[in-house]
Design a protein around this motif. Structure first.
Motif, PDB file in Angstrom:
ATOM      1  N   ASN A  15       5.515  -1.605  10.041  1.00  0.00           N
ATOM      2  CA  ASN A  15       5.053  -2.968   9.783  1.00  0.00           C
ATOM      3  C   ASN A  15       3.600  -3.040   9.335  1.00  0.00           C
ATOM      4  O   ASN A  15       3.026  -4.112   9.241  1.00  0.00           O
ATOM      5  CB  ASN A  15       5.230  -3.829  11.039  1.00  0.00           C
ATOM      6  CG  ASN A  15       4.486  -3.251  12.230  1.00  0.00           C
ATOM      7  OD1 ASN A  15       3.710  -2.304  12.099  1.00  0.00           O
ATOM      8  ND2 ASN A  15       4.722  -3.817  13.407  1.00  0.00           N
ATOM      9  N   ASN A  16       2.970  -1.851   9.071  1.00  0.00           N
ATOM     10  CA  ASN A  16       1.560  -1.774   8.652  1.00  0.00           C
ATOM     11  C   ASN A  16       0.599  -2.387   9.666  1.00  0.00           C
ATOM     12  O   ASN A  16      -0.512  -2.773   9.318  1.00  0.00           O
ATOM     13  CB  ASN A  16       1.348  -2.404   7.270  1.00  0.00           C
ATOM     14  CG  ASN A  16       1.979  -1.565   6.189  1.00  0.00           C
ATOM     15  OD1 ASN A  16       2.979  -1.954   5.598  1.00  0.00           O
ATOM     16  ND2 ASN A  16       1.428  -0.395   5.937  1.00  0.00           N
ATOM     17  N   ASN A  17       1.048  -2.479  10.943  1.00  0.00           N
ATOM     18  CA  ASN A  17       0.138  -2.801  12.035  1.00  0.00           C
ATOM     19  C   ASN A  17       0.112  -1.645  13.031  1.00  0.00           C
ATOM     20  O   ASN A  17      -0.938  -1.222  13.480  1.00  0.00           O
ATOM     21  CB  ASN A  17       0.564  -4.083  12.759  1.00  0.00           C
ATOM     22  CG  ASN A  17       0.308  -5.310  11.922  1.00  0.00           C
ATOM     23  OD1 ASN A  17       1.222  -6.013  11.513  1.00  0.00           O
ATOM     24  ND2 ASN A  17      -0.943  -5.590  11.640  1.00  0.00           N
ATOM     25  N   ARG A  24       5.088   2.421   1.334  1.00  0.00           N
ATOM     26  CA  ARG A  24       4.025   1.915   2.210  1.00  0.00           C
ATOM     27  C   ARG A  24       4.163   2.378   3.649  1.00  0.00           C
ATOM     28  O   ARG A  24       3.240   2.253   4.434  1.00  0.00           O
ATOM     29  CB  ARG A  24       4.006   0.383   2.164  1.00  0.00           C
ATOM     30  CG  ARG A  24       5.311  -0.250   2.595  1.00  0.00           C
ATOM     31  CD  ARG A  24       5.374  -1.728   2.290  1.00  0.00           C
ATOM     32  NE  ARG A  24       4.632  -2.499   3.270  1.00  0.00           N
ATOM     33  CZ  ARG A  24       4.423  -3.814   3.148  1.00  0.00           C
ATOM     34  NH1 ARG A  24       4.845  -4.457   2.090  1.00  0.00           N
ATOM     35  NH2 ARG A  24       3.763  -4.473   4.076  1.00  0.00           N
ATOM     36  N   ARG A  25       5.323   2.924   3.995  1.00  0.00           N
ATOM     37  CA  ARG A  25       5.503   3.354   5.380  1.00  0.00           C
ATOM     38  C   ARG A  25       4.899   4.733   5.636  1.00  0.00           C
ATOM     39  O   ARG A  25       4.619   5.092   6.769  1.00  0.00           O
ATOM     40  CB  ARG A  25       6.998   3.400   5.708  1.00  0.00           C
ATOM     41  CG  ARG A  25       7.677   2.035   5.671  1.00  0.00           C
ATOM     42  CD  ARG A  25       9.175   2.156   5.736  1.00  0.00           C
ATOM     43  NE  ARG A  25       9.711   2.873   4.574  1.00  0.00           N
ATOM     44  CZ  ARG A  25      10.989   3.069   4.345  1.00  0.00           C
ATOM     45  NH1 ARG A  25      11.892   2.624   5.215  1.00  0.00           N
ATOM     46  NH2 ARG A  25      11.405   3.723   3.274  1.00  0.00           N
ATOM     47  N   ILE A  26       4.714   5.516   4.585  1.00  0.00           N
ATOM     48  CA  ILE A  26       4.379   6.931   4.768  1.00  0.00           C
ATOM     49  C   ILE A  26       3.059   7.272   4.072  1.00  0.00           C
ATOM     50  O   ILE A  26       2.810   6.836   2.957  1.00  0.00           O
ATOM     51  CB  ILE A  26       5.480   7.832   4.169  1.00  0.00           C
ATOM     52  CG1 ILE A  26       6.819   7.546   4.857  1.00  0.00           C
ATOM     53  CG2 ILE A  26       5.122   9.309   4.282  1.00  0.00           C
ATOM     54  CD1 ILE A  26       7.995   8.152   4.126  1.00  0.00           C
ATOM     55  N   ASP A  86       0.907   9.854   8.699  1.00  0.00           N
ATOM     56  CA  ASP A  86       1.179   8.692   9.540  1.00  0.00           C
ATOM     57  C   ASP A  86       2.343   7.893   8.985  1.00  0.00           C
ATOM     58  O   ASP A  86       2.652   7.952   7.801  1.00  0.00           O
ATOM     59  CB  ASP A  86      -0.076   7.820   9.738  1.00  0.00           C
ATOM     60  CG  ASP A  86      -0.625   7.268   8.453  1.00  0.00           C
ATOM     61  OD1 ASP A  86      -1.766   7.593   8.099  1.00  0.00           O
ATOM     62  OD2 ASP A  86       0.092   6.460   7.802  1.00  0.00           O
ATOM     63  N   TYR A  87       2.990   7.205   9.895  1.00  0.00           N
ATOM     64  CA  TYR A  87       4.200   6.441   9.560  1.00  0.00           C
ATOM     65  C   TYR A  87       4.114   5.077  10.214  1.00  0.00           C
ATOM     66  O   TYR A  87       3.710   4.962  11.375  1.00  0.00           O
ATOM     67  CB  TYR A  87       5.436   7.195  10.057  1.00  0.00           C
ATOM     68  CG  TYR A  87       6.734   6.473   9.772  1.00  0.00           C
ATOM     69  CD1 TYR A  87       7.351   5.694  10.743  1.00  0.00           C
ATOM     70  CD2 TYR A  87       7.335   6.583   8.516  1.00  0.00           C
ATOM     71  CE1 TYR A  87       8.528   5.029  10.474  1.00  0.00           C
ATOM     72  CE2 TYR A  87       8.522   5.909   8.243  1.00  0.00           C
ATOM     73  CZ  TYR A  87       9.113   5.142   9.221  1.00  0.00           C
ATOM     74  OH  TYR A  87      10.283   4.474   8.947  1.00  0.00           O
ATOM     75  N   THR A  88       4.458   4.054   9.470  1.00  0.00           N
ATOM     76  CA  THR A  88       4.424   2.711  10.026  1.00  0.00           C
ATOM     77  C   THR A  88       5.604   1.909   9.511  1.00  0.00           C
ATOM     78  O   THR A  88       6.045   2.087   8.384  1.00  0.00           O
ATOM     79  CB  THR A  88       3.105   1.986   9.658  1.00  0.00           C
ATOM     80  OG1 THR A  88       3.115   0.664  10.197  1.00  0.00           O
ATOM     81  CG2 THR A  88       2.940   1.888   8.143  1.00  0.00           C
ATOM     82  N   TYR A  90       0.925   2.285  13.849  1.00  0.00           N
ATOM     83  CA  TYR A  90       1.096   3.552  13.133  1.00  0.00           C
ATOM     84  C   TYR A  90       1.350   4.688  14.111  1.00  0.00           C
ATOM     85  O   TYR A  90       0.704   4.770  15.161  1.00  0.00           O
ATOM     86  CB  TYR A  90      -0.173   3.898  12.339  1.00  0.00           C
ATOM     87  CG  TYR A  90      -0.500   2.934  11.230  1.00  0.00           C
ATOM     88  CD1 TYR A  90      -1.103   1.711  11.500  1.00  0.00           C
ATOM     89  CD2 TYR A  90      -0.241   3.262   9.899  1.00  0.00           C
ATOM     90  CE1 TYR A  90      -1.417   0.822  10.483  1.00  0.00           C
ATOM     91  CE2 TYR A  90      -0.552   2.381   8.875  1.00  0.00           C
ATOM     92  CZ  TYR A  90      -1.134   1.168   9.172  1.00  0.00           C
ATOM     93  OH  TYR A  90      -1.451   0.292   8.162  1.00  0.00           O
TER      94      TYR A  90
END
Lengths: 259, 367
Positions: free
Chosen positions: B331-333, B283-285, B327-329, B335
């Motif tokens: 905490n999914n808020n 989910r981070r990438i 994109d990379y995140t 990016y």
């Protein structure tokens, strides 16, 4: 020793030795066994001794271990572990692939033995878990489901998580493996285990076919591309699943753009 | 001062857009997704055989997306995008782009009707194009019987393009007949047949003397497309679309330096292969790549030589391009984003040759 004259058409054609019958008699329950009976027993024992390794270790498997470059010590140790596991009711074909894999990769005897022992432990633990749940015996009868349960344990999935999935499969036993693949993928994608289990329960309650389970990950990924929080997406999936029978309809209802 | 006025107008418009959308979506079952982005952007391009030029600046964007199921099993959706580009390196220019769309789906047992529409606009112009307004609309009838693998659909769409400072205003209508075929969730196929007409209201058509006639340009467009899309394992997806389009146009152009009327200058056959590959291992990438190849063959348009004279050969253009987003995140808020778009054209007419690359990097915040 008894010598007996041999007569043929009234003519004495010689003598022959007769083995002392007394020596050949064996004591059996109810009395002594006759020579033919003893010979039959002897031949049966010999035959079983020859055949049994083939039955317990089919020719190709035994030869794989015997023909490998492992030391005699590890060959014997591996064969003993395998024999004990089979005696304990673990299907041989589920363990043999590990041995083949190890030998094919050129792993050392200690490594192969360690992997085999570990696999046997996982299979035993998987069996205990499945037997502890109502209806779990059905999955145990399916070797692939049993092996899959052991794989889940080796992947770090806990006993409680496996029990939750098994309980959720009560009405859809045949979809157990598909559900476990989806669960493993959800947690590999780093969705929380709590949400992932809720998705699995919702999926198994829904009309979604097992072939479409992979679509759940696709929807989570598309939602993530649209910057919808995965936990939020999971809740939307759980809420709408009871009302749809395929993932295209699910996407339409919960993604703000149809990709 | 003019720039400040334009910025002020754009900000007012932004405020109105988002206020309207947020108020409208407050009562929704699913909360709207709101994303703000801030990027640094750099564009490098070259036309013909000229030296490359570079300009750069910042991009500010906002996105609002909302969809809600309706009581009858359908849905209602609303999407808005606003992007403002301020270039201060190489040139000084302000560009903007706005888009708002709505869509309603009404299920009819085993079929579905979708009605939608929206407005694309740019008040200051964007990407070298002058300011424009383009309202559009669409209505479609879809078979959604999940028991069947083959699902036909029919769509009518149209738009009206208004460009106050340019002459390519037009009205466009198109019908699309298609079939979706899902052999499995891992592979889905689509065949499309399209036919459309575009009427230009201000496009000049010339006579042999170079004078503008009163005739109007009409383009007739037909295309066929084949698409396959699906999943590669659990974390990758793909789409490949191959299309052939035929444009029959009465447009012409007058090359004044040689007093030459190039009749039927826009009729062409285009072959386009587009693809998209996406990968999200966790989910981070997120990675997305969209390469494409195009080949345009103009039936009667003359390719010009280096001096601008007709060469006697029909124009052919080969285009290779791609876009990329990563994109990379954590905490999914919040990016971190890198994106790029590039294309290169090779033609037997030097005026059609050129290439460009746009690179952007920045941050996005999603509510």
């Amino acid at each position: 020793m008894i010598f007996k004259s041999i007569n043929y058409k009234g003519k004495n054609i010689g003598i022959t030795k007769i083995i002392n019958i007394n020596i050949m008699k064996t004591k059996t329950v109810g009395g002594y066994m006759s020579v033919p009976q003893f010979l039959l027993l002897f031949l049966s024992v010999v035959l079983i001794s020859i055949i049994s390794p083939v039955l317990i270790f089919p020719q190709f498997n035994a030869s794989i271990i015997q023909n490998s470059n492992l030391s005699e010590y590890y060959k014997k140790a591996i064969e003993n572990e395998l024999k004990n596991a089979i005696n304990d009711g673990i299907p041989e074909n589920l363990l043999e692939s590990r041995i083949r894999e190890g030998i094919a990769k050129g792993a050392g005897g200690e490594k192969i033995l360690q992997v085999l022992v570990n696999e046997i432990q996982l299979m035993k633990k998987a069996r205990l878990i499945l037997l502890s749940i109502q209806g779990g015996k059905r999955l145990l009868k399916d070797e692939a489901s049993w092996a899959r349960t052991a794989n889940l344990l080796s992947a770090g999935i806990s006993e409680e998580e496996i029990k939750t999935i098994v309980k959720a499969c009560q009405k859809r036993w045949s979809d157990y493996r598909s559900a476990t693949y989806l669960y493993a993928s959800l947690i590999r994608w780093k969705l929380s285990r709590e949400k992932s289990l809720k998705i699995i329960e919702a999926v198994l309650e829904s009309s979604l076919k097992s072939d479409d389970f992979i679509g759940i990950i696709e929807i989570l990924i598309e939602g993530r591309r649209l910057r919808i929080h995965p936990e939020n997406m999971a809740e939307r999936i759980i809420e709408i699943l009871p009302y749809i029978d395929n993932t295209e309809k699910l996407k339409e209802k919960i993604l703000y753009i149809n990709q | 001062m003019d720039t400040l006025k334009i910025i002020f107008k754009v900000l007012i418009l932004t405020g109105l857009f988002f206020t309207f959308n947020v108020v409208f979506s407050i009562a929704a079952d699913f909360p709207p997704t709101i994303v703000f982005g801030l990027y640094g952007t750099d564009t490098t391009y070259a036309q013909m055989r000229s030296k490359s030029e570079t300009f750069g600046g910042i991009e500010v964007s906002g996105l609002l997306g909302w969809r809600t199921p309706t009581f009858n099993g359908g849905y209602f959706s609303l999407n808005s995008i606003l992007s403002v580009f301020y270039y201060f390196f190489g040139i000084e220019e302000l560009d903007d782009f706005e888009s708002t769309s709505i869509e309603i789906a009404i299920p009819l047992q085993y079929n579905k009707i979708k009605i939608g529409g929206g407005l694309d606009s740019s008040f200051t112009g964007i990407g070298g194009y002058s300011r424009y307004f383009r309202p559009y609309w669409e209505a479609g009838y879809y078979s959604i019987d999940g028991r069947k693998k083959v699902q036909p659909f029919f769509v009518y769409r149209g738009y009206c393009l208004k460009q106050p400072n340019f002459y390519e205003d037009s009205i466009f209508h198109e019908g699309e007949l298609g079939i979706n075929y899902s052999s499995s969730i891992l592979r889905r196929y689509k065949i499309l047949l399209k036919g459309g007409i575009e009427r230009f209201t201000e496009y000049p058509l010339y006579d042999s003397s170079g004078d503008i006639t009163g005739n109007k340009r009409n383009d007739y467009i037909a295309s066929i497309a084949f698409e396959v899309n699906g999943l590669w394992g659990y974390f990758s997806d793909y789409r490949i679309n191959v299309s052939i389009s035929l444009v029959s146009s009465n447009a012409n152009r007058y090359i004044s330096i040689v007093n030459y009327l190039d009749e039927d200058s826009e009729s062409n056959l285009t072959l386009l292969v587009e693809s998209e590959i996406g990968w999200s291992p966790d989910r981070r990438i997120n990675l997305q790549v969209s390469p494409y190849i195009g080949y345009e063959f103009y039936f009667n348009r003359d390719a010009l030589d280096d001096l601008g004279n007709p060469s006697g050969k029909s124009l052919k253009i080969f285009t290779l391009g791609s876009s990329f987003r990563a994109d990379y995140t954590l905490n999914n808020n919040f990016y971190f984003v890198i994106k790029s778009t590039g294309a290169s054209k090779w033609a037997n007419d030097p005026q059609e040759n050129g290439w460009s690359i746009i690179l952007s990097g920045g941050i996005e915040y999603a509510f």
